[in-house]
Design a protein around this motif. Structure first.
Motif, PDB file in Angstrom:
ATOM      1  N   PHE A 144      10.674  20.089 -42.657  1.00  0.00           N
ATOM      2  CA  PHE A 144      10.610  18.778 -43.256  1.00  0.00           C
ATOM      3  C   PHE A 144      10.011  17.805 -42.259  1.00  0.00           C
ATOM      4  N   ALA A 145       9.345  16.790 -42.782  1.00  0.00           N
ATOM      5  CA  ALA A 145       8.877  15.708 -41.923  1.00  0.00           C
ATOM      6  C   ALA A 145      10.091  14.991 -41.343  1.00  0.00           C
ATOM      7  N   PRO A 146       9.985  14.407 -40.152  1.00  0.00           N
ATOM      8  CA  PRO A 146      11.120  13.690 -39.566  1.00  0.00           C
ATOM      9  C   PRO A 146      11.564  12.541 -40.465  1.00  0.00           C
ATOM     10  N   GLY A 147      12.875  12.262 -40.434  1.00  0.00           N
ATOM     11  CA  GLY A 147      13.406  11.166 -41.237  1.00  0.00           C
ATOM     12  C   GLY A 147      14.390  11.649 -42.274  1.00  0.00           C
ATOM     13  N   ALA A 148      15.414  10.815 -42.537  1.00  0.00           N
ATOM     14  CA  ALA A 148      16.488  11.213 -43.438  1.00  0.00           C
ATOM     15  C   ALA A 148      16.026  11.373 -44.879  1.00  0.00           C
ATOM     16  N   GLY A 149      15.063  10.578 -45.307  1.00  0.00           N
ATOM     17  CA  GLY A 149      14.612  10.667 -46.702  1.00  0.00           C
ATOM     18  C   GLY A 149      13.225  11.239 -46.839  1.00  0.00           C
ATOM     19  N   ALA A 150      12.854  12.137 -45.946  1.00  0.00           N
ATOM     20  CA  ALA A 150      11.486  12.671 -45.929  1.00  0.00           C
ATOM     21  C   ALA A 150      11.161  13.372 -47.246  1.00  0.00           C
ATOM     22  N   GLN A 151       9.944  13.152 -47.724  1.00  0.00           N
ATOM     23  CA  GLN A 151       9.494  13.760 -48.966  1.00  0.00           C
ATOM     24  C   GLN A 151       8.285  14.660 -48.755  1.00  0.00           C
ATOM     25  N   HIS A 152       8.014  15.021 -47.508  1.00  0.00           N
ATOM     26  CA  HIS A 152       6.894  15.897 -47.201  1.00  0.00           C
ATOM     27  C   HIS A 152       7.367  17.089 -46.369  1.00  0.00           C
ATOM     28  N   VAL A 153       6.648  18.191 -46.516  1.00  0.00           N
ATOM     29  CA  VAL A 153       6.975  19.448 -45.826  1.00  0.00           C
ATOM     30  C   VAL A 153       5.703  19.983 -45.184  1.00  0.00           C
ATOM     31  N   PHE A 154       5.869  20.534 -43.993  1.00  0.00           N
ATOM     32  CA  PHE A 154       4.756  21.191 -43.287  1.00  0.00           C
ATOM     33  C   PHE A 154       5.059  22.686 -43.220  1.00  0.00           C
ATOM     34  N   SER A 155       4.024  23.522 -43.422  1.00  0.00           N
ATOM     35  CA  SER A 155       4.229  24.976 -43.402  1.00  0.00           C
ATOM     36  C   SER A 155       3.111  25.656 -42.632  1.00  0.00           C
ATOM     37  N   ALA A 156       3.441  26.813 -42.048  1.00  0.00           N
ATOM     38  CA  ALA A 156       2.476  27.649 -41.329  1.00  0.00           C
ATOM     39  C   ALA A 156       2.611  29.065 -41.842  1.00  0.00           C
ATOM     40  N   SER A 157       1.472  29.737 -42.041  1.00  0.00           N
ATOM     41  CA  SER A 157       1.495  31.009 -42.759  1.00  0.00           C
ATOM     42  C   SER A 157       0.701  32.089 -42.024  1.00  0.00           C
ATOM     43  N   ASP A 158       0.973  33.328 -42.424  1.00  0.00           N
ATOM     44  CA  ASP A 158       0.203  34.465 -41.915  1.00  0.00           C
ATOM     45  C   ASP A 158      -1.206  34.525 -42.493  1.00  0.00           C
ATOM     46  N   ASP A 159      -1.536  33.637 -43.428  1.00  0.00           N
ATOM     47  CA  ASP A 159      -2.908  33.593 -43.930  1.00  0.00           C
ATOM     48  C   ASP A 159      -3.815  32.751 -43.026  1.00  0.00           C
ATOM     49  N   LYS A 160      -3.294  32.396 -41.827  1.00  0.00           N
ATOM     50  CA  LYS A 160      -4.027  31.677 -40.778  1.00  0.00           C
ATOM     51  C   LYS A 160      -4.196  30.194 -41.074  1.00  0.00           C
ATOM     52  N   THR A 161      -3.533  29.697 -42.114  1.00  0.00           N
ATOM     53  CA  THR A 161      -3.647  28.286 -42.460  1.00  0.00           C
ATOM     54  C   THR A 161      -2.291  27.603 -42.379  1.00  0.00           C
ATOM     55  N   CYS A 162      -2.333  26.284 -42.304  1.00  0.00           N
ATOM     56  CA  CYS A 162      -1.148  25.445 -42.394  1.00  0.00           C
ATOM     57  C   CYS A 162      -1.338  24.502 -43.581  1.00  0.00           C
ATOM     58  N   ALA A 163      -0.254  23.939 -44.081  1.00  0.00           N
ATOM     59  CA  ALA A 163      -0.346  23.098 -45.270  1.00  0.00           C
ATOM     60  C   ALA A 163       0.623  21.934 -45.161  1.00  0.00           C
ATOM     61  N   TRP A 164       0.237  20.829 -45.789  1.00  0.00           N
ATOM     62  CA  TRP A 164       1.057  19.618 -45.861  1.00  0.00           C
ATOM     63  C   TRP A 164       1.361  19.361 -47.330  1.00  0.00           C
ATOM     64  N   TRP A 165       2.675  19.320 -47.671  1.00  0.00           N
ATOM     65  CA  TRP A 165       3.099  19.302 -49.065  1.00  0.00           C
ATOM     66  C   TRP A 165       3.818  18.002 -49.410  1.00  0.00           C
ATOM     67  N   ASP A 166       3.618  17.554 -50.636  1.00  0.00           N
ATOM     68  CA  ASP A 166       4.365  16.431 -51.203  1.00  0.00           C
ATOM     69  C   ASP A 166       5.463  17.030 -52.085  1.00  0.00           C
ATOM     70  N   VAL A 167       6.712  16.903 -51.647  1.00  0.00           N
ATOM     71  CA  VAL A 167       7.824  17.522 -52.382  1.00  0.00           C
ATOM     72  C   VAL A 167       8.036  16.826 -53.718  1.00  0.00           C
ATOM     73  N   THR A 168       7.900  15.525 -53.747  1.00  0.00           N
ATOM     74  CA  THR A 168       8.128  14.787 -55.003  1.00  0.00           C
ATOM     75  C   THR A 168       7.147  15.231 -56.090  1.00  0.00           C
ATOM     76  N   ALA A 169       5.882  15.348 -55.721  1.00  0.00           N
ATOM     77  CA  ALA A 169       4.872  15.761 -56.698  1.00  0.00           C
ATOM     78  C   ALA A 169       4.807  17.269 -56.865  1.00  0.00           C
ATOM     79  N   GLY A 170       5.397  18.011 -55.913  1.00  0.00           N
ATOM     80  CA  GLY A 170       5.354  19.469 -55.985  1.00  0.00           C
ATOM     81  C   GLY A 170       3.969  20.031 -55.784  1.00  0.00           C
TER      82      GLY A 170
END
Length: 499
Positions: A144-170
């Motif tokens: 999760f992004a820092p902060g108590a009410g964070a609505q974004h997620v960061f991920s790292a994968s074996d497909d050699k990419t990383c991603a930035w996600w908006d949890v509210t919008a999915g």
């Protein structure tokens, strides 16, 4: 027979009772206890949990009471931050789960897995709130992004990419490409939620600004081995990475300058943890510490000024995950054999070493034995017939004591003599000294020399030695005779005596 000293020995003396020569006893060395050692040894009373598989990730919640999330096999287990007892189990994974991470307020949790899906859970109901799809291989790291009410997620994968996600919008906000091999570690840099560092098996650490994803990585830090773990220090200007058996310290404000490369372990390092106030019970004397664990089964503590090791602890299996709660009152370690060890720091005296099997483990074992004995007694009172098919059958008599009228048969054990004892028994003084030297133990050599001095056979034991045997004796004396503990015995017994 004739001994080396020319003494005539009769057969009766040869067959007489011989008392073994005990090694010379010295008082134990005084332990130099430091404030650092006292602090870490106060982590006692381990709570041991056997998980279904290797514990791959541990994380304490930033908000009190600092719940612990432990990821292993196909589940993430949530433990109470006060009692250390299992509170909930999130098992909604169809394959192995990775990187269960709590939001700062502890209400939501995000996790990856062997499936290319990032899942967001409600920690209260354990319901899946979002399934974020976009990766094409296993998701090894999700935060999760820092902060108590964070609505974004960061991920790292074996497909050699990383991603930035908006949890509210999915939905995925942006994809970050640049790693040439698996991306396995990620952390947010202090000061915001927009700049992230990622580590991969392409031997690099890359920095990303999610506000300008099209730009690519803003900085690339080269390593000599695959990067397994990352940790951003609270100052925001320094980044610590673990690659191979080394810890790398980077100055980001100086453009990614390498400050230190520390040979920190014998095998690959797998995890890093940060302790904001540790090393002393007094908060004014305490300071930040870095804890690194690896496949050699050791957790090492580093202070952040000289980056020297101030404490270390051994575990019975490779350490795959480490975590300290924000108050530094609990230390959790996950092992490759599936054991989760949660230790609590005591405010009083030391509570045992930072290793499984310390005083706390011994007390737990004693309690288990007592419970087993009680179960056996209850079975006997009920008239249950014990057979070899039941394990209690083999516990019979463990607590039995001999009565006043019982006849006791004491087993007479034949004393097993050490090689130097066998030679002393036959008055082979030179061979006895050689056998004592071969042990490499100064307390044994000192005892043999004192026995030879009492027999007046030191000179005969030393005389007639060839170059090899004389060299062994001289090298041993040169090594140990200057040490105060052994100087009196070695030099005093070996000194020539006037007639």
């Amino acid at each position: 027979g004739e001994g080396e000293g020319g003494t005539q020995v009769g057969s009766a003396a040869m067959e007489g009772e011989y008392a073994r020569l005990p090694p010379k006893q010295y008082p134990p060395r005084a332990r130099r206890e430091t404030a650092e050692g006292k602090f870490w040894r106060r982590f006692g009373a381990p709570e041991l949990v056997q998980c279904a598989g290797a514990v791959t990730h541990l994380e304490y919640c930033a908000a009190a009471p600092h719940a612990l999330a432990a990821t292993s096999s196909v589940r993430v287990q949530l433990f109470d931050g006060t009692t250390r007892k299992l509170r909930r189990t999130v098992g909604r994974f169809s394959d192995v789960a990775y990187s269960g991470s709590l939001r700062a307020d502890g209400r939501l949790m995000v996790a990856g897995g062997e499936r290319p899906v990032v899942q967001v859970f409600d920690c209260g109901s354990r319901a899946v709130l979002r399934s974020l799809q976009g990766h094409s291989a296993a998701v090894r790291c999700a935060r999760f992004a820092p902060g108590a009410g964070a609505q974004h997620v960061f991920s790292a994968s074996d497909d050699k990419t990383c991603a930035w996600w908006d949890v509210t919008a999915g939905a995925r906000v942006c994809a970050l490409s640049g790693h040439e091999d698996y991306a396995r570690a990620a952390c947010a840099l202090p000061g915001g939620a927009d700049v992230w560092a990622t580590g991969g098996y392409d031997h690099t650490v890359r920095l990303w600004d999610v506000r300008d994803a099209a730009r690519g990585s803003t900085m690339r830090l080269l390593h000599a081995a695959p990067v397994e773990a990352l940790l951003a220090l609270p100052s925001g200007g320094m980044l610590v990475s673990a690659a191979g058996a080394h810890v790398y310290v980077w100055d980001l404000l100086a453009g990614g300058r390498l400050l230190r490369k520390i040979a920190a372990a014998q095998k690959t390092l797998t995890c890093l943890a940060y302790a904001p106030l540790a090393g002393a019970a007094d908060e004014h004397a305490a300071g930040p510490r870095l804890v690194a664990g690896g496949l050699d089964g050791t957790a090492r503590v580093f202070e952040l000024d000289t980056w020297s090791v101030t404490h270390s602890a051994r575990y019975p299996a490779p350490v795959t995950a480490l975590a300290l709660n924000p108050p530094c009152s609990q230390l959790a370690a996950g092992l490759a054999d599936g054991t989760l060890v949660i230790r609590m720091r005591r405010e009083g005296g030391p509570g045992g070493a930072m290793a499984v099997g310390g005083a706390g483990g011994a007390r737990a074992g004693a309690r288990r034995n007592t419970r087993s004995s009680r179960r056996v007694k209850r079975g006997l009172k009920r008239g249950v017939k014990l057979t070899a098919a039941n394990f209690r059958y083999f516990l019979r008599g463990r607590q039995a004591k001999a009565g006043a009228s019982d006849a006791r048969v004491l087993a007479r054990r034949r004393a097993r003599l050490a090689p130097y004892d066998k030679h002393l028994r036959r008055f082979r003084h030179g061979a006895a000294l050689d056998a004592a030297l071969s042990t490499g133990r100064p307390e044994v050599v000192a005892a043999v020399l004192e026995e030879l001095a009492a027999r007046g056979a030191v000179e005969s034991a030393v005389a007639g030695r060839d170059e090899r045997r004389a060299g062994e004796l001289l090298s041993f004396l040169a090594r140990f005779a200057a040490r105060p503990r052994f100087a009196g015995a070695l030099l005093g017994a070996a000194a020539p005596r006037s007639a």
